[in-house]
Enzyme design. Structure first.
Site, PDB file in Angstrom:
ATOM      1  N   HIS A 110       0.835  -1.215   0.000  1.00 47.28           N
ATOM      2  CA  HIS A 110       0.000   0.000   0.000  1.00 47.28           C
ATOM      3  C   HIS A 110       0.862   1.254   0.000  1.00 47.28           C
ATOM      4  CE1 HIS A 110       0.086   1.044   4.372  1.00 47.28           C
ATOM      5  NE2 HIS A 110       0.046  -0.254   4.604  1.00 47.28           N
ATOM      6  N   ASP A 114       6.073   0.740   6.776  1.00 50.70           N
ATOM      7  CA  ASP A 114       4.623   0.644   6.550  1.00 50.70           C
ATOM      8  C   ASP A 114       4.180   1.741   5.618  1.00 50.70           C
ATOM      9  OD1 ASP A 114       2.015  -0.107   6.699  1.00 50.70           O
ATOM     10  OD2 ASP A 114       1.675   0.647   8.726  1.00 50.70           O
ATOM     11  N   GLU A 152      -4.911   2.132   2.520  1.00 49.98           N
ATOM     12  CA  GLU A 152      -5.042   0.969   3.396  1.00 49.98           C
ATOM     13  C   GLU A 152      -5.258   1.422   4.833  1.00 49.98           C
ATOM     14  OE1 GLU A 152      -3.883  -2.000   6.325  1.00 49.98           O
ATOM     15  OE2 GLU A 152      -2.856  -0.148   5.948  1.00 49.98           O
ATOM     16  N   ASP A 201       2.993  -6.347   3.653  1.00 54.14           N
ATOM     17  CA  ASP A 201       2.619  -5.217   4.515  1.00 54.14           C
ATOM     18  C   ASP A 201       2.977  -5.502   5.973  1.00 54.14           C
ATOM     19  OD1 ASP A 201       1.575  -2.859   5.475  1.00 54.14           O
ATOM     20  OD2 ASP A 201      -0.515  -3.514   5.388  1.00 54.14           O
ATOM     21  N   HIS A 226       3.681   2.987  12.698  1.00 53.70           N
ATOM     22  CA  HIS A 226       2.793   4.152  12.907  1.00 53.70           C
ATOM     23  C   HIS A 226       3.400   5.220  13.823  1.00 53.70           C
ATOM     24  CE1 HIS A 226      -1.135   1.744  11.803  1.00 53.70           C
ATOM     25  NE2 HIS A 226      -0.186   1.651  10.881  1.00 53.70           N
TER      26      HIS A 226
HETATM   27 ZN   LIG Z   1       0.501  -1.220   6.398  1.00 54.33          ZN
END
Ligand SMILES: [Zn+2]
Length: 452
Positions: free
Chosen positions: A272, A284, A318, A346, A415
């Site tokens: 993504h 990510d 995503e 991912d 994140h």
């Molecule tokens: Zn991801």
């Protein structure tokens, strides 16, 4: 253990070995990752950088000679604002001082009043603990949901399982908190690191319930709040000023390396393209994008033209709603029977010990000769999984495949502002690129398609 050639000829198995070795010695994925992360930067859906990434990746795929299409989708446009937290009253405080609380707004959060919200903090270590509080205990307060990420489970290699347990609190926290009258909610960061890093991520408001401001605090600050509130009343000021703007048009990037015999039959190789906004989205999911790009690059470089089409897809959105993948599933619904398999990476770029497949149990036996080719890079384990990725999970009935990555460390940076280029080890990135390229080729050129 000896394995027969299965669905592949000895020549095709030799091609797989060539792809594996080429992947291990090619700087393409790393160079592309450096551009996506350092030059383009954070790529949250709806942002100018997400659009720049779409244009960039489409251009790179065109340069390889792939047939490129942009598939239109509509994505949320949430923009982070100011975000601060400070204790203003707590047991045994030094008069006239405050203490900083490190936090970050959760994706989709509404704002506090511009000057912030000042309220007492109530701590619950789980949803069960919250239920056990007396009626009215949370009304008008800031609720901290302090469910602890299971670091031991992650250290044992089950990072994804540890994430799955904790992320329930991030997703449902605001609505659960609103249902008991909280004015705002804090969620202990879903992540395994101890560097006082807050981990953002999407949260969801249940329709019909009040939308309250929601932030993730670091593990350290959650511990602090828990300790102090055990001693007596704790009051904090929370300021969050994110905005939810009207949805915007965005795109999945689709690039076909056309099949020679069955161009209508498709094998997806994907990651993504959107990321969160705090870091630059290296693990990510810049890594998933560039190992997928590298699959097309290697087919081009080695002049390999499989029977079926290898379709690179850079999914959009995503992280928030999965709009890109849902659009794809709708737009191609009539054609999913022609989708032979779908790969997605991912879970960062740590060592893959093999292939995880999602679909019929027979896929394990089917993949044995392919896994054998991957043995020299330590990637020959075959694992049955529920899903191969959030995006390809929308393609119902299509066999899914993903590198089985070491998930012990992924959630340390996931994140956070520390999801940056330096976190990716070039050799391990290439191991993942090798798994993606070999499996994509194998599915696209097999004598018999993957069982479904
Ligand atoms: Zn991801």
């Amino acid at each position: 253990m000896e394995t027969g050639p299965g669905a592949w000829t000895p020549d095709q198995l030799a091609t797989m070995a060539k792809l594996r070795d080429a992947a291990m010695n090619d700087p393409y994925a790393l160079t592309e990752l450096r551009h996506l992360t350092d030059n383009i930067g954070p790529r949250i859906a709806g942002s100018p950088q997400a659009q720049a990434a779409v244009d960039y990746v489409a251009g790179e795929m065109r340069a390889l000679g792939a047939e490129v299409q942009l598939e239109k989708t509509t994505v949320p446009h949430w923009v982070r604002g100011e975000e601060t937290g400070a204790l203003v009253a707590w047991p045994d405080m030094t008069p006239g001082t405050t203490q900083k609380i490190v936090l970050t707004a959760l994706g989709g959060s509404v704002a506090t009043a511009p000057g912030g919200l000042t309220a007492d903090v109530v701590v619950a270590n789980s949803f069960d603990d919250l239920k056990a509080l007396p009626p009215g205990a949370v009304t008008g307060k800031i609720l901290l949901l302090n469910e602890k990420f299971d670091k031991r489970l992650a250290a044992q290699g089950n990072g994804l399982a540890a994430y799955g347990e904790a992320v329930l609190y991030r997703g449902a926290g605001p609505s659960v908190a609103a249902s008991v009258g909280a004015a705002a909610v804090l969620v202990r960061s879903v992540g395994g690191a101890d560097y006082r890093l807050p981990h953002t991520g999407m949260t969801y408001y249940t329709p019909g319930l009040e939308k309250i401001p929601a932030a993730a605090v670091t593990a350290e600050d959650a511990d602090l709040l828990e300790n102090l509130s055990r001693q007596g009343p704790v009051k904090m000021r929370l300021t969050l000023t994110p905005q939810t703007l009207p949805p915007v048009t965005s795109y999945n990037v689709i690039a076909d390396w056309k099949g020679t015999e069955h161009p209508e039959q498709v094998v997806i190789v994907s990651g993504h393209l959107d990321s969160w906004d705090l870091g630059t989205g290296a693990i990510d999911d810049g890594a998933g994008i560039v190992v997928s790009m590298q699959a097309i690059h290697l087919l081009q470089k080695l002049g390999i033209h499989p029977k079926r089409t290898v379709r690179f897809v850079a999914w959009m959105d995503e992280e928030q709603n999965g709009e890109g993948a849902q659009t794809y599933a709708q737009d191609h619904a009539a054609d999913l029977a022609n989708h032979i398999g779908a790969l997605e990476s991912d879970l960062g770029a740590d060592h893959p010990d093999g292939i995880t497949y999602a679909g019929r149990p027979e896929l394990g036996e089917y993949l044995k000769p392919v896994a054998h080719v991957l043995a020299p890079i330590g990637a020959s384990t075959l694992t049955a999984g529920e899903e191969a990725g959030e995006d390809v999970g929308f393609l119902k009935g299509v066999p899914g495949f993903t590198p089985t990555q070491d998930s012990r460390f992924y959630f340390n940076y996931h994140h956070t502002a520390a999801d940056t280029f330096d976190k990716v080890d070039p050799r391990l990135l290439n191991e993942n690129a090798a798994v993606m390229a070999v499996v994509a080729y194998a599915l696209a050129d097999a004598t018999t398609p993957a069982p479904r």
